[in-house]
Design an enzyme around this catalytic site. Sequence first.
Site, PDB file in Angstrom:
ATOM      1  N   GLY A  23       0.829  -1.205   0.000  1.00  0.00           N
ATOM      2  CA  GLY A  23       0.000   0.000   0.000  1.00  0.00           C
ATOM      3  C   GLY A  23       0.863   1.254   0.000  1.00  0.00           C
ATOM      4  CD  GLU A  27       4.548   7.989 -11.639  1.00  0.00           C
ATOM      5  OE1 GLU A  27       3.389   8.296 -11.263  1.00  0.00           O
ATOM      6  OE2 GLU A  27       4.794   7.450 -12.750  1.00  0.00           O
ATOM      7  CG  HIS A  29       3.895   1.198  -5.522  1.00  0.00           C
ATOM      8  ND1 HIS A  29       3.937   2.146  -4.533  1.00  0.00           N
ATOM      9  CD2 HIS A  29       4.446   0.078  -4.996  1.00  0.00           C
ATOM     10  CE1 HIS A  29       4.489   1.630  -3.446  1.00  0.00           C
ATOM     11  NE2 HIS A  29       4.810   0.374  -3.697  1.00  0.00           N
TER      12      HIS A  29
END
Length: 287
Positions: A23, A27, A29
Amino acid sequence: MKAARAAIEPAAGGEVAVVMTMGALHEGHATLIRTARERAEQVIVTIFLNPLQFGPKEDLSRYPRTFDADLALCRRQGVDLVFAPTPDVVYPDGDPGVRVSAGPLGDVLEGASRPGHFDGVLTVVAKLMHLTGGTAFYFGQKDAQQLLLIRRMVRDLDFPVRVVSVPTVREDDGLAMSSRNTYLSEADREVALCLSRALAAGAAAAAEGPSAVRRAARAVLVAEPLALVDYLVLVHPTTLKDVPEWYSGEALLAVAAKVGTTRLIDNRPMLLGPGGGPLEVFDGTGA
Ligand code: PAF
């Protein structure tokens, strides 16, 4: 986009790409997801804050949780399915009695400062590989030791999947993107820049060989006393052993330091020796 909290139905066929996350998506990811999206029929993102990889004195309780924003980012990036299981889905019997052992490569660098961390990472990665039924798994080069260990697990234990590495995404000023950057005050953030600057200085000296790289990187870190350096190493990319002074070939310059209350890591792959220089990643196509 669908969201699931229990095990996923196997996909009908074609490449199923998976991006695993804890989580607090950023950017970095998004780049992993876009790279996966270009190559696969189906893209799954997992969001699971894995307690097994945090030590008792680490930041599990304060780790950033931004679930709604994470879902919005996944939707914007065209993710097909978000798998966000609760701990009892991943660990139905509590802490798993059987775990994946990272072995000696898991005891150095990050593992030396975070005992058991990589056993926790590999155990959840193995489980999420099974639970998602993915065929290709995308990981960032930012966590180079994690990436190496996942590749080793896949090869040593014959997981029938591909691992694809994606270059580190940086802010304009060079800071490597990380969910933990949200802990940094403005002043901390300035200090944190010494990590990427040290790596860039080292990489610029790659053609001159290992001593020049180490010297150049160390000089940048020494000039920033507010960064408490845990390690700065120039190592072989698959053994993680210090490269000797006469070595030329691929190497990884890696650094870890505490800035304020936040432990940050970063690395730069490079080619050492005549004609050498920075590299993007060692292998963008996967094992
Ligand atoms: O890199 C991470 O975010 C985590 O270590 C991973 C791979 C999602 C496993 O929890």
